[in-house]
Scaffold this active site. Structure first.
Site, mmCIF file in Angstrom:
data_model
loop_
_atom_site.group_PDB
_atom_site.id
_atom_site.type_symbol
_atom_site.label_atom_id
_atom_site.label_comp_id
_atom_site.label_asym_id
_atom_site.label_seq_id
_atom_site.Cartn_x
_atom_site.Cartn_y
_atom_site.Cartn_z
ATOM 1 N N GLU A 8 -2.513 3.167 7.310
ATOM 2 C CA GLU A 8 -1.769 3.045 5.829
ATOM 3 C C GLU A 8 -2.907 3.247 4.884
ATOM 4 O O GLU A 8 -3.863 2.538 4.859
ATOM 5 C CB GLU A 8 -1.301 1.430 5.777
ATOM 6 N N GLU A 67 4.846 -10.217 5.979
ATOM 7 C CA GLU A 67 5.263 -8.815 5.280
ATOM 8 C C GLU A 67 4.036 -7.987 5.179
ATOM 9 O O GLU A 67 3.203 -8.254 4.343
ATOM 10 C CB GLU A 67 6.028 -9.073 4.232
ATOM 11 N N LYS A 100 -0.169 -18.697 -4.244
ATOM 12 C CA LYS A 100 -1.439 -17.964 -4.541
ATOM 13 C C LYS A 100 -1.154 -16.376 -4.866
ATOM 14 O O LYS A 100 -1.414 -15.889 -3.883
ATOM 15 C CB LYS A 100 -2.400 -18.230 -3.529
ATOM 16 N N SER A 158 -1.915 -7.010 3.578
ATOM 17 C CA SER A 158 -2.200 -6.180 4.663
ATOM 18 C C SER A 158 -2.103 -6.496 6.197
ATOM 19 O O SER A 158 -2.008 -7.873 6.222
ATOM 20 C CB SER A 158 -3.845 -5.700 4.498
ATOM 21 N N THR A 159 -2.214 -5.907 6.998
ATOM 22 C CA THR A 159 -1.967 -6.195 8.618
ATOM 23 C C THR A 159 -3.228 -7.001 8.829
ATOM 24 O O THR A 159 -2.994 -7.982 9.571
ATOM 25 C CB THR A 159 -1.767 -5.074 9.377
HETATM 26 P P1 NAD Z 1 -4.468 -8.020 1.096
HETATM 27 O O1 NAD Z 1 -3.882 -8.400 2.435
HETATM 28 O O2 NAD Z 1 -5.733 -7.777 1.134
HETATM 29 O O3 NAD Z 1 -4.128 -9.284 0.182
HETATM 30 C C1 NAD Z 1 -2.943 -9.936 -0.072
HETATM 31 C C2 NAD Z 1 -3.174 -11.295 -0.573
HETATM 32 O O4 NAD Z 1 -3.654 -12.236 0.479
HETATM 33 C C3 NAD Z 1 -3.934 -11.614 -1.758
HETATM 34 O O5 NAD Z 1 -3.452 -12.443 -2.508
HETATM 35 C C4 NAD Z 1 -5.314 -11.934 -1.166
HETATM 36 O O6 NAD Z 1 -6.048 -12.833 -1.979
HETATM 37 C C5 NAD Z 1 -4.590 -12.644 -0.044
HETATM 38 N N1 NAD Z 1 -5.692 -12.795 1.169
HETATM 39 C C6 NAD Z 1 -6.260 -11.817 1.831
HETATM 40 N N2 NAD Z 1 -6.943 -12.362 2.907
HETATM 41 C C7 NAD Z 1 -6.404 -13.296 3.091
HETATM 42 C C8 NAD Z 1 -6.824 -14.380 4.151
HETATM 43 N N3 NAD Z 1 -7.635 -14.088 5.298
HETATM 44 N N4 NAD Z 1 -6.198 -15.539 3.996
HETATM 45 C C9 NAD Z 1 -5.447 -15.914 3.161
HETATM 46 N N5 NAD Z 1 -5.224 -15.007 2.063
HETATM 47 C C10 NAD Z 1 -5.757 -14.017 2.157
HETATM 48 O O7 NAD Z 1 -3.499 -6.807 0.624
HETATM 49 P P2 NAD Z 1 -3.479 -6.246 -0.849
HETATM 50 O O8 NAD Z 1 -4.696 -5.325 -0.878
HETATM 51 O O9 NAD Z 1 -3.347 -7.171 -2.076
HETATM 52 O O10 NAD Z 1 -1.942 -5.528 -0.799
HETATM 53 C C11 NAD Z 1 -1.850 -4.457 -0.107
HETATM 54 C C12 NAD Z 1 -1.103 -4.473 1.220
HETATM 55 O O11 NAD Z 1 0.018 -5.325 1.339
HETATM 56 C C13 NAD Z 1 -0.832 -3.322 2.003
HETATM 57 O O12 NAD Z 1 -1.025 -3.130 3.184
HETATM 58 C C14 NAD Z 1 0.691 -3.291 2.004
HETATM 59 O O13 NAD Z 1 1.333 -2.476 2.942
HETATM 60 C C15 NAD Z 1 1.079 -4.612 2.132
HETATM 61 N N6 NAD Z 1 2.352 -4.894 1.312
HETATM 62 C C16 NAD Z 1 3.389 -5.199 2.293
HETATM 63 C C17 NAD Z 1 4.649 -5.493 1.638
HETATM 64 C C18 NAD Z 1 5.805 -6.033 2.804
HETATM 65 O O14 NAD Z 1 6.739 -6.459 2.321
HETATM 66 N N7 NAD Z 1 5.676 -5.395 4.010
HETATM 67 C C19 NAD Z 1 4.704 -5.330 0.569
HETATM 68 C C20 NAD Z 1 3.876 -5.090 -0.422
HETATM 69 C C21 NAD Z 1 2.772 -4.864 0.108
#
Ligand code: NAD
Length: 489
Positions: free
Chosen positions: A395, A262, A188, A241-242
């Site tokens: 962050e 991650e 997804k 995100s965390t």
């Molecule tokens: P996000 O956590 O909002 O969403 C990431 C993905 O998860 C999206 O596809 C979203 O639809 C899905 N999602 C969100 N909540 C969910 C849940 N409760 N259950 C299942 N799926 C869910 O993050 P974002 O805003 O898309 O991306 C930014 C974040 O990603 C930043 O915090 C960044 O640090 C992190 N990130 C981490 C790495 C790494 O390798 N450590 C790499 C890139 C980005």
């Protein structure tokens, strides 16, 4: 730009049937439409349907059948390797398109995406090579003398959920390693940047992988949550995100579904008193704000000895002020827009918090006057930041860097470790052994000495709240393996 337009058209054609299930584009029903907006022009590029729960059920059932009864997990590694090599070759042929799609969806500058897109086929090649001689069956001898075979088996049906900043690279870290292990997938991608996942899907189909091995559903948090909780899923692999990572870990705990995460970061650049500034700045400037600061490993805290604080700050600010903002498709542009409007709102709110808490805004902090369309934001530097300030703790995920001061090595280590994150870091010193011994005291999953390095062939991941598990390297394959001991006596 032409390749990007064509890729958008392909996804538009599939907009009413946007899920890949058993190698067929289908699903979507009458679910709401999701928008894809160009970050540099605010143009509505595409609208497509979100998956229904039934679509997710069918996608998981397809992956389940392919895992439980299909040939993929049972193939000899050499045969799986050959199939993954075909995927890598097909992706390589589409590299210019991959770069343009990354730029068009995310706003990452084309000079960067042209280089970094090579990781996409690179990951398939890397894991295809690794499984050719990986010890999937290892013979061990007990102290009693009898033999045990320790077998590494694929973990099963995997759900892969990814964010919007480096959409296809992050997806391929998971899919290339997991497929190499013999797993099957329901992926997804992020709802805002779904386009390049279609290119991957097309290459996988064209490479002849069995139906059901790679499936894709569309949607945001709610569909992601439904997928994570699905009883047919054996493992969840998440990047994001965390906050979302914690929710996913909680959902997985209910069924003890395996998971790897991650997550976010607040990585520090540690400038030692002997650092050579002329070699610090060329790596610190781009890697403190890659993709407009929207990269998990961005070096967003710069820790400088009090004795050299003004010198390093002035040099850095000088360089940052010269960064060329503009159209991400222009070869001369060094920084594009933020990817999403909500991301710009978020960055603006952190700049306000930084000022309110007493940090000194040295440069940037607002929308650039010359770019009134697109989600542009000026590269921003705060000085006199102290470790407890919100902008030193949370962050931001934007082009905002905080300069902190330290007096001695003990306070340097304390400050470097003083966040809930532990993803990455960098140490600058002319003495590599001094830097290495300091690296051992930093609680983070990776650290680069005198430069920047994140390599698909090395494990990457977080200590503390930056994640659980590793991607990349041999450890990335092992993320998708379960261990079975077979006692031969
Ligand atoms: P996000 O956590 O909002 O969403 C990431 C993905 O998860 C999206 O596809 C979203 O639809 C899905 N999602 C969100 N909540 C969910 C849940 N409760 N259950 C299942 N799926 C869910 O993050 P974002 O805003 O898309 O991306 C930014 C974040 O990603 C930043 O915090 C960044 O640090 C992190 N990130 C981490 C790495 C790494 O390798 N450590 C790499 C890139 C980005």
């Amino acid at each position: 730009m032409e390749a990007f337009r064509k890729a958008v058209e392909t996804v538009q054609v599939r907009a009413g049937a946007p899920c890949l299930i058993d190698s067929e584009w289908q699903g979507g029903g009458d679910r709401p439409l999701l928008d894809v907006i160009a970050p540099h022009s605010e143009e509505l590029l595409l609208q497509y349907r979100e998956a229904t729960h039934e679509d997710v059920d069918r996608a998981v059932a397809a992956a389940r059948r392919a895992f439980d009864h299909g040939p993929w997990p049972r193939m000899e590694p050499a045969e799986r390797s050959a199939a993954l090599k075909r995927v890598a070759r097909l992706l390589s042929e589409r590299l210019p398109e991959l770069a343009e799609v990354w730029t068009g969806q995310v706003g990452a500058v084309i000079g960067f995406t042209r280089k970094a897109s090579g990781q996409v086929p690179g990951l398939f090649d890397f894991y295809a090579d690794m499984i050719q001689d990986y010890p999937f069956v290892e013979q061990r001898t007990r102290s009693s003398g009898s033999a045990v075979r320790v077998v590494s088996e694929p973990v099963g049906v995997c759900a892969a959920i990814t964010p919007w900043n480096a959409p296809l690279v992050l997806l391929c870290y998971k899919v290339a390693a997991g497929l190499a292990a013999g797993c099957t997938f329901v992926v997804k991608p992020s709802p805002e940047t779904p386009i390049d996942a279609h290119i991957l899907a097309d290459c996988i189909i064209q490479a002849g992988l069995p139906a059901g091995v790679f499936n894709m559903v569309t949607g945001g948090r709610a569909i992601g949550d439904y997928l994570v909780r699905h009883p047919g899923v054996d493992k969840v692999s998440f990047t994001g995100s965390t906050v979302a990572g914690k929710a996913i870990a909680g959902a997985c705990a209910e069924r003890l579904t395996r998971f790897s995460l991650e997550l976010g970061g607040k990585s520090a650049a540690l400038i030692l008193d002997d650092a050579d500034l002329s070699s610090v700045l060329p790596s610190l400037v781009p890697y403190s704000m890659p993709i407009t600061g929207q990269v998990c490993f961005s070096l967003t805290r710069v820790l400088v000895p009090a004795s050299r604080y003004d010198e390093v700050l002035d040099g850095y600010v000088d360089a940052v002020r010269k960064v060329r903002l503009g159209d991400p498709f222009d070869d001369q542009t060094q920084m594009g827009p933020l990817t999403l409007k909500r991301q710009r709102d978020r960055v603006e709110s952190y700049v306000a918090i930084g000022q309110k808490e007493g940090a000194r805004l040295v440069t940037g902090g607002g929308r650039p006057a010359e770019h009134n369309r697109g989600w542009y934001f000026e590269p921003t530097v705060f000085a006199d930041v102290t470790p407890e300030m919100t902008i030193a703790q949370e962050e931001i995920f934007g082009p905002v860097v905080s300069f902190l001061r330290y007096d001695d090595e003990a306070s340097l280590v304390e400050q470097a470790n003083a966040t809930s994150y532990g993803l990455h870091g960098a140490i600058y010193s002319v003495d590599p052994e001094r830097a290495f011994s300091l690296a051992r005291r930093i609680r983070s999953g990776s650290i680069a000495l005198n430069g920047m390095a994140v390599d698909i062939e090395m494990p990457f991941g977080g200590f503390k709240q930056s994640g659980i598990g590793r991607e990349g390297g041999r450890e990335g394959l092992e993320n998708y393996l379960e261990i079975k001991s077979v006692y031969m006596a």
